[in-house]
Design a protein around this motif. Structure first.
Motif, PDB file in Angstrom:
ATOM      1  N   GLY A  62       0.959  -1.471  -0.151  1.00  0.00           N
ATOM      2  CA  GLY A  62       0.202   0.095  -0.273  1.00  0.00           C
ATOM      3  C   GLY A  62       0.558   1.685  -0.169  1.00  0.00           C
ATOM      4  N   CYS A  63       0.340   2.627   0.367  1.00  0.00           N
ATOM      5  CA  CYS A  63       0.805   3.559   0.048  1.00  0.00           C
ATOM      6  C   CYS A  63      -0.086   4.715   0.898  1.00  0.00           C
ATOM      7  CB  CYS A  63       1.582   4.610  -1.290  1.00  0.00           C
ATOM      8  SG  CYS A  63       0.718   4.575  -2.168  1.00  0.00           S
ATOM      9  N   TRP A  64       1.184   6.062   1.388  1.00  0.00           N
ATOM     10  CA  TRP A  64       0.305   6.960   2.136  1.00  0.00           C
ATOM     11  C   TRP A  64      -0.237   8.180   0.704  1.00  0.00           C
ATOM     12  CZ3 TRP A  64      -1.277   5.644   6.767  1.00  0.00           C
ATOM     13  CH2 TRP A  64      -0.238   4.805   7.326  1.00  0.00           C
ATOM     14  N   LEU A  65      -1.532   8.056   1.454  1.00  0.00           N
ATOM     15  CA  LEU A  65      -1.626   9.802   0.143  1.00  0.00           C
ATOM     16  C   LEU A  65      -0.251  11.380   0.260  1.00  0.00           C
ATOM     17  CD1 LEU A  65      -3.631  11.847  -0.848  1.00  0.00           C
ATOM     18  CD2 LEU A  65      -4.539  12.523   1.417  1.00  0.00           C
ATOM     19  N   GLY A  66       0.479  11.328  -0.453  1.00  0.00           N
ATOM     20  CA  GLY A  66       0.890  12.615  -0.436  1.00  0.00           C
ATOM     21  C   GLY A  66       2.702  11.510  -0.486  1.00  0.00           C
ATOM     22  N   ALA A  67       2.235   9.883  -0.832  1.00  0.00           N
ATOM     23  CA  ALA A  67       3.543   9.868  -0.722  1.00  0.00           C
ATOM     24  C   ALA A  67       4.227  10.147  -1.792  1.00  0.00           C
ATOM     25  CB  ALA A  67       3.267   7.888  -0.760  1.00  0.00           C
ATOM     26  N   PHE A  68       5.751  10.212  -2.125  1.00  0.00           N
ATOM     27  CA  PHE A  68       6.533  10.087  -2.988  1.00  0.00           C
ATOM     28  C   PHE A  68       6.762   8.985  -3.726  1.00  0.00           C
ATOM     29  CE2 PHE A  68       7.005  13.658  -0.266  1.00  0.00           C
ATOM     30  CZ  PHE A  68       7.579  14.867  -1.739  1.00  0.00           C
ATOM     31  N   VAL A  69       6.573   8.517  -5.334  1.00  0.00           N
ATOM     32  CA  VAL A  69       6.428   6.800  -5.514  1.00  0.00           C
ATOM     33  C   VAL A  69       6.879   7.609  -6.436  1.00  0.00           C
ATOM     34  CG1 VAL A  69       4.180   6.489  -3.938  1.00  0.00           C
ATOM     35  CG2 VAL A  69       3.839   8.076  -6.805  1.00  0.00           C
ATOM     36  N   GLU A  70       7.904   6.299  -7.469  1.00  0.00           N
ATOM     37  CA  GLU A  70       8.110   6.370  -8.265  1.00  0.00           C
ATOM     38  C   GLU A  70       6.912   5.692  -9.636  1.00  0.00           C
ATOM     39  OE1 GLU A  70      13.310   6.153  -9.026  1.00  0.00           O
ATOM     40  OE2 GLU A  70      11.946   4.482  -9.374  1.00  0.00           O
ATOM     41  N   VAL A  71       6.329   5.721 -10.935  1.00  0.00           N
ATOM     42  CA  VAL A  71       5.878   5.037 -11.405  1.00  0.00           C
ATOM     43  C   VAL A  71       5.963   4.998 -13.140  1.00  0.00           C
ATOM     44  CG1 VAL A  71       3.987   6.260  -9.852  1.00  0.00           C
ATOM     45  CG2 VAL A  71       4.358   7.408 -12.295  1.00  0.00           C
ATOM     46  N   PRO A  72       5.646   3.979 -13.692  1.00  0.00           N
ATOM     47  CA  PRO A  72       6.042   4.038 -14.837  1.00  0.00           C
ATOM     48  C   PRO A  72       4.895   4.656 -16.458  1.00  0.00           C
ATOM     49  CG  PRO A  72       4.257   1.963 -13.905  1.00  0.00           C
ATOM     50  CD  PRO A  72       4.667   2.645 -13.364  1.00  0.00           C
ATOM     51  N   LEU A  73       6.115   5.551 -17.225  1.00  0.00           N
ATOM     52  CA  LEU A  73       5.157   6.143 -17.568  1.00  0.00           C
ATOM     53  C   LEU A  73       5.977   6.201 -19.022  1.00  0.00           C
ATOM     54  CD1 LEU A  73       2.511   8.735 -18.101  1.00  0.00           C
ATOM     55  CD2 LEU A  73       4.845   9.593 -17.673  1.00  0.00           C
ATOM     56  N   GLY A  74       4.752   5.155 -19.700  1.00  0.00           N
ATOM     57  CA  GLY A  74       5.376   4.784 -20.890  1.00  0.00           C
ATOM     58  C   GLY A  74       6.931   3.987 -20.590  1.00  0.00           C
ATOM     59  N   PRO A  75       7.780   3.798 -21.071  1.00  0.00           N
ATOM     60  CA  PRO A  75       9.214   3.182 -20.869  1.00  0.00           C
ATOM     61  C   PRO A  75       9.713   3.482 -19.812  1.00  0.00           C
ATOM     62  CG  PRO A  75       9.908   4.464 -22.650  1.00  0.00           C
ATOM     63  CD  PRO A  75       7.911   5.201 -22.667  1.00  0.00           C
ATOM     64  N   ARG A  76       9.462   4.934 -19.398  1.00  0.00           N
ATOM     65  CA  ARG A  76      10.305   5.671 -18.492  1.00  0.00           C
ATOM     66  C   ARG A  76      10.043   5.205 -17.232  1.00  0.00           C
ATOM     67  NH1 ARG A  76      11.069  11.151 -18.850  1.00  0.00           N
ATOM     68  NH2 ARG A  76       9.193  11.306 -19.864  1.00  0.00           N
ATOM     69  N   ARG A  77      10.182   5.742 -16.024  1.00  0.00           N
ATOM     70  CA  ARG A  77       9.942   5.734 -14.589  1.00  0.00           C
ATOM     71  C   ARG A  77      10.173   7.438 -14.250  1.00  0.00           C
ATOM     72  NH1 ARG A  77      11.702   1.840 -10.152  1.00  0.00           N
ATOM     73  NH2 ARG A  77      10.264  -0.736 -11.078  1.00  0.00           N
ATOM     74  N   VAL A  78       9.008   7.971 -13.808  1.00  0.00           N
ATOM     75  CA  VAL A  78       9.073   9.161 -13.386  1.00  0.00           C
ATOM     76  C   VAL A  78       8.161   9.877 -11.704  1.00  0.00           C
ATOM     77  CG1 VAL A  78       8.347   9.561 -16.300  1.00  0.00           C
ATOM     78  CG2 VAL A  78       6.602   9.830 -14.219  1.00  0.00           C
ATOM     79  N   LEU A  79       9.075  10.092 -11.423  1.00  0.00           N
ATOM     80  CA  LEU A  79       9.029  10.746  -9.764  1.00  0.00           C
ATOM     81  C   LEU A  79       7.117  11.632 -10.217  1.00  0.00           C
ATOM     82  CD1 LEU A  79       9.289  11.458  -6.971  1.00  0.00           C
ATOM     83  CD2 LEU A  79      10.482  13.779  -7.751  1.00  0.00           C
TER      84      LEU A  79
END
Ligand code: ADP
Ligand code: ZN
Length: 759
Positions: A62-79
Motif C-alpha cells: 500500500g501507500c500513504w496519501l502524499g507518498a513520493f513514488v516512482e511510476v511507470p510512464l511509457g517506457p520510463r519511470r518518473v517521480l
C-alpha cells in the motif's frame, strides 16, 4: 491561556512534535483514510507536463496519501506524489502499478494545498509546481552509506584538471562530494579525482547519507537588547508562542538590530519545537549570516541555495520533511522545502527584487511566504529598512502588524545625507567623480577610513560606439547593447549572457580604431579613481568579477578588515554587508533609476539610495552620504535627503491609489514571444480582440506593443498589460482568456501576475 490552535494543543500535550512516535502518526493517518491498500486506485501527480494526475494501482504494502513514488510512464519511470484517490475513468485492465514508494516523508496535506494555491495564483501547471517542490537530486536513491570525497590538502604542483577539482572543492568550503558530482562540477573524468586520492590530496570515505542536522540551542547566546529591540523581540516571540498565523513588518534603519531581534523569534520557534526558515535575498549574504547564527545557537543551520552541493541539498530536503533540521537559511526556493512543522518564516530585506522569480514559475517569495504561513499556522516577519510599498500599505491598513526600530544600535548614528549638484560640477567627458566628492573621499582615506563609490552598472562601459559611423555594438540575439567588460576582455550581453571579443574594426562600417566606450561602469570608474587617488588601495565589488560565492565572501571579509581604502561597487554592496570602517558613500549617479517608465522607478531608487547610504558609519564614526545628481529638486531625491520616509511612502501610495495600480489595483503582464515578429503580433492582436472574459470582470487590456526589450535570444517579444480592480477575480479571467488559444510550437505565452519589472 488556552490555545485555540488544535495543532498547537496536540503539541503541548505531546511535549514536542518530534517525540510523537511514528506509529501514532500512522494510526492517525489510517483513521482519516489517508492510506491506500495494495491494488486500490490512486491518482499520482507527476513532474511530467500532463494536465491531471494519472491513475495507478497502489503497490504491494500500500501507500500513504502524499507518498513520493516512482511510476511507470511509457517506457520510463518518473517521480510523482500520490495526490488522492484515482478517478477510475481509465480502462482498469491497463492501469499499471506504482513501481516504488520512495523512502521519504509523504508530502503533507498543507504542502499539497500550498502548491495548489501557488499554481492557481501564478497560473502555473501543477507538474511545474511539483518540480519546484522536489528540487533535491537523488530523491529516489537509497538512504544508505555512500562514498564521499573531501579535500585534505592542496598539493604544490597541479595539472590543470587537478587544479579544477581542488578549486571546486575549495569553492564549496570543504563539503563532501560524491564522485560523479565532483567530476561533473569540475568538468573532469573520475580518474583525475582517483589520481588525487592516490597522492593523498583528496580523501575517500564511507559516510552515512542524510544525517540529521545538529540541534541548535535557543538559550545560548542572545545579546542584551536595547529597550526598543527588547519590545520588538517580545512582540514577535509572543506571536510565535501563540502558535497561529500572523505577519509582522519589522522596519528598522540599517544597523538597528533587526537581525538580532528576529533571531529571538527564531529562538522562540525552536523552543516551541517547530521549524524556522530565514530567507535572504543574496547568496553572498548567507556566509556572514551563518556565522551569526552559529554564534547565537551554537551550531550551523541548514543551508539552501545554488552554492550548496547536491548531496547537501538532498540531505536538507529530507531532513526538512523529517523534522530533523530546525532552522533553514536559504534563497527563495527554500520556501518549497517539505517542512514538517514550520512555525516561522523570516523574509530579510523583504523589498528586494530578487524575491521575485523571473523565469519558470513567476512567483514572489515574499507573498508566497505569507500564503504558506497562513496555511501552516506560522508567523511571518518581513524585515527591511525600506519596505516595499505593498508591505507598507498592508501595515497601514492593519493587514500586517508593524514594529519599528528607529535608532541605530549603540553609538552609531544615521549618516548625514547631501546632494551634489552635477550641473555645477561641469565635468569633462569621461569623468564622473566631481571635485567635491573627490575631496571628501581623500579626506576620509587620509583619516584611515573607507569610502564607497556606488554605481549600479557592471562592466567597463554600457555602450561601445563607432566614432566613424555612429554605430553602437549590439547583441546579435537581443535588442540590447553589448556591455564592454575589460576585466573579462569581452563584450557581454546582459540580457542573454552572450559574449564576444572586442572587435578591432566597427562591425558596421569596417573602419578600424574608432570604437570608443561611452558612459561608465564600475570598472571604468575604478580607472578614474586610480588616477584621482593614486595612493589609495581600490577594491571593485561586482557580481561578475568573482568566480565563486566563496571568492566573493573572502573579498568582502578582507574589505571589512580594512584591506581596501576605496570600494567601488554595484548594488551588491547595498545589501546588508557590514563594513565597520566605511564612513563615506558617494553615489555616482543618483538619477540612474529614475529614468525608466517603470511603475516602481521612484520606489526602487528611494530604497536603493537609502540602503546604500545606510552602509556609511555603522560603527563609532558618524557617516556621510553624497548623492551626485543632475536634478536635486526631483521629489524622490528630495524625499531621500529629507529622511522623512513616511512622507515618501504616503505620497507614493496616494499616487498609486489615484492611478489604480498595485497595490491598489491588480496587474498582469503578458509576454508573447517567438522567432517571427509578425506571428507574435498577430497572436497579440487576436488576444486583444478576444478579451471578453477580461472585460466581464471590468479589466482593461493594453497592447499589444513591442516589449521594452523587443528581442531576447532571437525571440521577438510583444507585451500586453491587464489592469483590474483589486477585488476582481483576475486569475480565473486570465485562464479563461488564454484557454482557447492553440499555440503553435514556437510561440510562447508567459503570464506574470503582479509583475515587478517591465522588460
Ligand atoms: P540590521 O539587521 O537592522 O541591519 P543588525 O542586527 O545586523 O542590524 O545589527 C547591526 C550591528 O549591531 C550588528 O553588528 C549587531 O551584532 C550589533 N547589534 C545590534 N543589536 C545589538 C545588541 N543589542 N547588542 C550588541 N550588539 C548589537
Ligand atoms: Zn543578447
Amino acid at each position: 491561556m488556552l490555545c485555540t490552535n488544535p495543532k498547537h494543543r496536540l503539541r503541548a500535550w505531546q511535549g514536542g512534535v518530534e517525540t510523537i512516535p511514528r506509529s501514532m502518526f500512522q494510526l492517525a493517518r489510517m483513521m482519516t483514510q489517508d492510506f491506500f491498500a495494495e491494488g486500490e486506485l490512486v491518482g499520482v501527480l507527476t513532474t511530467q507536463p500532463l494536465d491531471r494526475p494519472l491513475d495507478y494501482k497502489a503497490p504491494e504494502g500500500g501507500c500513504w496519501l502524499g507518498a513520493f513514488v516512482e511510476v511507470p510512464l511509457g517506457p520510463r519511470r518518473v517521480l510523482g506524489v500520490v495526490w488522492g484517490a484515482g478517478r477510475g475513468d481509465f480502462d482498469l485492465a491497463r492501469v499499471r502499478s506504482v513501481a516504488r514508494v520512495l523512502d521519504a516523508a509523504p508530502m503533507r496535506a498543507e504542502m499539497r494545498e500550498f502548491l495548489g494555491r501557488v499554481a492557481d495564483y501564478t497560473l502555473t501547471p501543477m507538474p511545474a509546481m511539483l518540480r519546484l517542490a522536489t528540487r533535491a537530486p537523488g530523491l529516489g536513491d537509497d538512504p544508505a552509506m555512500r562514498r564521499v570525497y573531501r579535500l585534505s590538502r592542496v598539493p604544490e604542483k597541479l595539472t590543470e584538471a587537478r587544479a579544477r577539482v581542488v578549486e571546486v572543492m575549495e569553492a564549496y568550503g570543504g563539503a563532501a562530494f560524491t564522485l560523479g558530482e565532483l567530476a561533473a562540477e569540475a568538468g573532469v573524468s573520475t580518474s583525475v579525482i582517483k589520481g588525487l586520492v592516490k597522492i593523498g590530496a583528496v580523501i575517500e570515505q564511507e559516510a552515512p547519507r542524510d544525517t540529521p542536522y545538529p540541534r541548535l540551542d535557543p538559550d545560548l547566546g542572545g545579546k542584551s537588547l536595547s529597550d526598543d529591540q527588547a519590545l520588538a523581540a517580545a512582540t514577535l516571540k509572543a506571536g510565535v508562542a501563540g502558535g497561529g498565523y500572523g505577519t509582522t513588518l519589522l522596519k528598522g534603519v540599517t544597523g538597528s538590530g533587526k537581525t538580532e531581534v528576529y533571531l529571538e523569534a527564531v529562538a522562540e520557534c525552536l523552543r516551541q519545537g517547530r521549524q524556522a526558515l530565514v530567507l535572504l535575498p543574496e547568496i553572498a549574504l548567507t556566509a556572514e549570516f551563518l556565522t551569526r547564527v552559529e554564534a547565537r545557537f551554537g551550531m550551523r543551520p541548514g543551508e539552501w541555495h545554488s552554492g550548496v552541493t547536491q548531496t547537501e541539498r538532498r540531505r536538507l530536503w529530507r531532513m526538512a520533511g523529517q523534522g530533523d533540521v530546525q532552522l533553514v537559511v536559504g534563497a527563495r526556493s527554500a520556501l518549497y522545502l517539505p517542512f514538517r512543522d514550520l512555525g516561522l518564516i523570516v523574509v530579510d530585506e523583504e523589498h528586494d527584487t530578487s524575491y521575485k522569480q523571473e523565469d519558470g514559475v513567476l512567483y514572489n517569495a515574499r507573498d508566497m511566504a505569507v500564503l504558506r504561513a497562513s496555511l501552516t499556522s506560522a508567523q511571518v516577519v518581513l524585515a527591511s529598512a525600506t519596505p516595499s510599498l505593498e508591505s507598507w500599505v498592508n501595515a497601514e491598513t492593519g493587514k500586517y502588524d508593524r514594529l519599528n526600530l528607529t535608532a541605530r544600535f549603540g553609538a552609531a548614528v544615521m549618516p548625514r545625507l547631501a546632494a551634489l549638484d552635477m550641473r555645477e560640477a561641469d565635468l569633462p567627458g569621461g569623468q564622473w567623480i566631481s571635485p567635491h566628492l573627490a575631496q571628501a573621499v581623500s579626506a576620509r582615506v587620509a583619516k584611515g577610513e573607507q569610502a564607497l563609490l556606488f554605481l549600479n552598472r557592471r562592466g567597463y562601459a554600457p555602450v561601445t560606439l563607432c566614432r566613424a559611423c555612429g554605430h553602437q555594438i549590439g547583441c546579435d540575439h537581443c535588442d540590447a547593447r553589448m556591455v564592454e567588460h575589460r576585466f573579462l576582455k569581452r563584450l557581454v550581453c546582459h540580457q542573454c549572457g552572450e559574449t564576444k571579443p572586442m572587435p578591432a574594426a566597427c562591425p558596421s562600417c569596417g573602419v578600424e580604431g574608432r570604437l570608443a566606450p561611452v558612459g561608465p561602469g564600475v570598472e571604468r570608474l575604478a580607472e578614474e579613481a586610480a588616477t584621482l587617488f593614486p595612493q589609495a588601495r581600490l577594491a571593485v565589488l561586482s557580481s561578475d568579477l568573482f568566480g565563486s560565492a566563496r571568492a566573493l565572501k573572502e573579498r568582502i571579509e578582507a574589505i571589512a578588515r580594512g584591506e581596501a581604502d576605496i570600494i567601488i561597487g554595484t548594488q551588491l554592496v547595498a545589501k546588508g554587508h557590514n563594513f565597520p570602517l566605511l564612513t563615506l558613500v558617494g553615489v555616482i549617479d543618483a538619477d540612474l533609476g529614475l529614468q525608466g517608465s517603470d511603475l516602481r522607478a521612484a520606489e526602487r531608487t528611494f530604497q536603493l539610495m537609502r540602503q546604500v547610504a545606510g552602509r556609511a558609519g555603522r560603527a563609532e564614526v558618524p557617516g556621510e552620504a553624497l548623492l551626485q545628481t543632475y536634478q536635486p529638486e526631483h521629489p524622490v531625491i528630495r524625499a531621500i535627503l529629507s529622511g522623512d520616509e513616511e512622507d515618501f511612502w504616503r505620497a507614493e501610495a496616494e499616487g498609486r491609489r489615484a492611478a489604480g495600480v498595485p497595490p491598489f489595483g491588480r496587474m498582469a503582464g503578458i509576454v508573447l514571444s517567438g522567432p517571427d515578429a509578425a506571428a507574435v503580433f498577430d497572436l497579440g492582436n487576436h488576444l486583444a480582440r478576444n478579451a471578453a472574459p477580461l472585460r466581464r470582470i471590468g479589466a482593461d487590456v493594453y497592447g499589444p506593443a513591442p516589449a521594452p526589450i523587443a528581442r531576447i535570444r532571437g525571440r521577438h517579444r510583444v507585451r500586453l498589460l491587464v489592469k483590474a480592480d483589486r477585488a476582481a477575480p483576475l486569475q480565473a479571467a486570465l485562464a479563461e482568456w488564454v484557454a482557447p488559444i492553440k499555440l503553435p510550437a514556437n510561440l510562447r505565452i508567459s503570464i506574470d501576475i503582479d509583475p515587478q519589472t517591465f522588460y
